[in-house]
Motif scaffolding. Sequence first.
Motif, short mmCIF file in Angstrom:
data_model
loop_
_atom_site.label_atom_id
_atom_site.label_comp_id
_atom_site.label_asym_id
_atom_site.label_seq_id
_atom_site.Cartn_x
_atom_site.Cartn_y
_atom_site.Cartn_z
N PHE A 42 -32.62 3.26 -67.09
CA PHE A 42 -33.64 4.03 -67.67
C PHE A 42 -34.72 4.00 -67.06
CE2 PHE A 42 -31.05 4.81 -72.16
CZ PHE A 42 -29.95 5.26 -71.37
N SER A 43 -35.37 2.61 -66.56
CA SER A 43 -36.58 2.41 -65.83
C SER A 43 -36.22 2.25 -64.61
CB SER A 43 -37.16 1.09 -66.66
OG SER A 43 -37.67 1.17 -67.86
N LEU A 44 -36.98 2.82 -63.85
CA LEU A 44 -36.76 2.88 -62.23
C LEU A 44 -37.92 2.55 -61.57
CD1 LEU A 44 -34.71 3.41 -59.81
CD2 LEU A 44 -35.50 5.97 -60.14
N ASP A 45 -38.07 1.69 -60.63
CA ASP A 45 -39.05 1.08 -59.66
C ASP A 45 -38.54 1.61 -58.35
OD1 ASP A 45 -41.19 0.18 -58.27
OD2 ASP A 45 -40.64 -1.91 -58.59
N MET A 46 -39.47 2.70 -57.73
CA MET A 46 -39.35 3.28 -56.50
C MET A 46 -39.94 2.67 -55.41
SD MET A 46 -37.16 5.97 -56.89
CE MET A 46 -37.51 6.86 -55.61
N THR A 47 -40.53 1.46 -55.45
CA THR A 47 -41.00 0.80 -54.36
C THR A 47 -40.22 0.65 -53.35
OG1 THR A 47 -42.53 -0.46 -56.09
CG2 THR A 47 -42.43 -1.29 -54.00
N PRO A 48 -38.90 0.16 -53.13
CA PRO A 48 -38.22 -0.09 -51.96
C PRO A 48 -37.81 1.10 -51.53
CG PRO A 48 -37.10 -1.09 -54.05
CD PRO A 48 -38.15 -0.19 -54.62
N TYR A 49 -38.17 2.44 -51.78
CA TYR A 49 -38.03 3.53 -50.94
C TYR A 49 -39.22 4.23 -50.64
CZ TYR A 49 -34.07 2.01 -54.10
OH TYR A 49 -33.21 1.15 -54.89
N LEU A 50 -40.43 3.64 -50.60
CA LEU A 50 -41.37 4.18 -50.11
C LEU A 50 -41.43 4.02 -48.69
CD1 LEU A 50 -44.18 3.26 -52.66
CD2 LEU A 50 -43.09 5.37 -52.47
N SER A 51 -42.24 4.72 -47.79
CA SER A 51 -42.23 4.77 -46.41
C SER A 51 -42.66 3.45 -45.96
CB SER A 51 -43.09 5.78 -45.96
OG SER A 51 -42.69 7.16 -46.22
N SER A 52 -43.79 3.01 -46.88
CA SER A 52 -44.61 1.71 -46.68
C SER A 52 -43.70 0.37 -46.47
CB SER A 52 -45.67 1.40 -47.47
OG SER A 52 -45.06 1.46 -48.66
N SER A 53 -42.62 0.44 -47.69
CA SER A 53 -41.78 -0.87 -47.75
C SER A 53 -40.61 -0.29 -46.50
CB SER A 53 -41.10 -0.53 -49.19
OG SER A 53 -42.02 -0.59 -50.13
N ILE A 54 -40.03 0.79 -46.33
CA ILE A 54 -38.86 0.91 -45.30
C ILE A 54 -39.51 0.59 -43.84
CG2 ILE A 54 -37.47 2.67 -44.28
CD1 ILE A 54 -36.73 2.16 -46.88
N VAL A 55 -40.77 1.24 -43.55
CA VAL A 55 -41.38 0.71 -42.38
C VAL A 55 -41.50 -0.95 -42.17
CG1 VAL A 55 -43.14 1.09 -40.70
CG2 VAL A 55 -42.21 2.89 -41.82
N ARG A 56 -42.06 -1.48 -43.18
CA ARG A 56 -42.53 -2.94 -42.98
C ARG A 56 -40.98 -3.54 -42.79
NH1 ARG A 56 -46.68 -1.85 -46.98
NH2 ARG A 56 -48.64 -2.29 -46.07
#
Length: 452
Positions: free
Chosen positions: A331-345
């Motif tokens: 029900f609560s979703l954190d999208m941080t791991p799927y951001l471009s900044s996270s993916i590129v790092r």
Amino acid sequence: MQFVFGYQGRLYFCLICSSITCSSHANEHSQSHHGHEIAVDVERAELYCCACRDQVYDPDFDRAVVSKHFMDMPSNVNGVEGVVEESNKRRRLGLGLELEWKRNYFLSDRHNRQSCRRRSSDRLCLPCDIDVIFSAVFSGDRTPYSPARFLYSWWQHSENLASYEQQDAHEFFISMLDQIHVKEGKSGNQDKDNRDCQCIAHKAFSGLLRSDVTCTTCGFTSTTYDPCVDISLNLDMSFCPSTGMTNRTTKPNENAIISTLLGCLDLFTRPEKLGPDQKLYCQNCQERRNSLKQMSIRRLPIVLCLHIKRFEHSTIRKMSRKIDQYLQFPFSLDMTPYLSSSIVRNRFGNRIFTFEGDESETCTEFEVFAVVTHSGMLESGHYVTYVRVRNRWYKCDDAWITEVDEGVVRASQCYLMYYVQKGFYYKASEDLSCLPMSPPGGESYLPIAGCC
């Protein structure tokens, strides 16, 4: 125990002989009397075809019904077209101008249908009809409402989908946003891809995807950006039986490994090796090379629509099938791991470096507020929507709205999932706290027929 307001039966008035029958006898009547297939649903004032066993729409009939409605309406009673606007909009709560119009675009009169129709009185306008729906829903009137004109207007704008056959809910959603954009996208300096469009459809739903294609020979990476109003996700079937498809719904309590929404998002952002027939031109090597492609989210929208790909089409086998795999979702979703900044790092070993346009100020926490489910087969089925209001779930099933436990929602076969940034979700809940969630009489909830 569930309660229902009003009479649950349906009466039908034959347009040929004026006989009044219930639903089952209406069909018998049409079979025994040739040419008596069309009747009127007395409760809803809608045309019903006994041969098709479904509602049918006729603009002349609808125009006559609407005209009669306004002729009979007292001047001091709120209607869908008029006084209801002023009484509704006085009750609306404000946030700050920008936040308010993003959340309550239609309720804050950003699209005024009276002035819009004066400018183009000879054309149907989908945003005008959506404005009518919002006014009716927030009018406080518990009388069943049928959005027939909205459906007719949508048909006029999307002729390829104008029929009484079942249509895909995802196609409907995209088509509706397109038509809102056509009417509301008035900015003359926006990009061809609508990236800078200021219409409410793109302000609410538009995000930006990043695609990195890396040459496996020299390591050169080509980056492109594409706007999106939804993200289509494949079900993570890597740990499922090889068949991958069944003709029945996989329930969460069955002995089978289930897919998760986080697994689907991981699959979406996972590097994909392109096949030999998909070699792309490398600017560094100056020839076509094998490559890896990786997707990520450059900019999150306010409202995140996730489309689960349940309908699979095989060009090799020349067949299509539906995937009935159960999907577990939070029900609560954190999208941080799927951001471009996270993916590129992560790609560069999490080493610290400055990322262009870092999303550090972007809200990455979302709350689910609506789920559209599909049951049945590929050729035919049934859509049901679950809506979350102040942490209570309501099932919208055609003309019936009932309160359900969250376990029912979790066990449903998700097809479209709508998440909103957490700040917007909680502010909307606060604004709705002044509205009664239970009807008079003390019952916990009374489902209403025809309000869906």
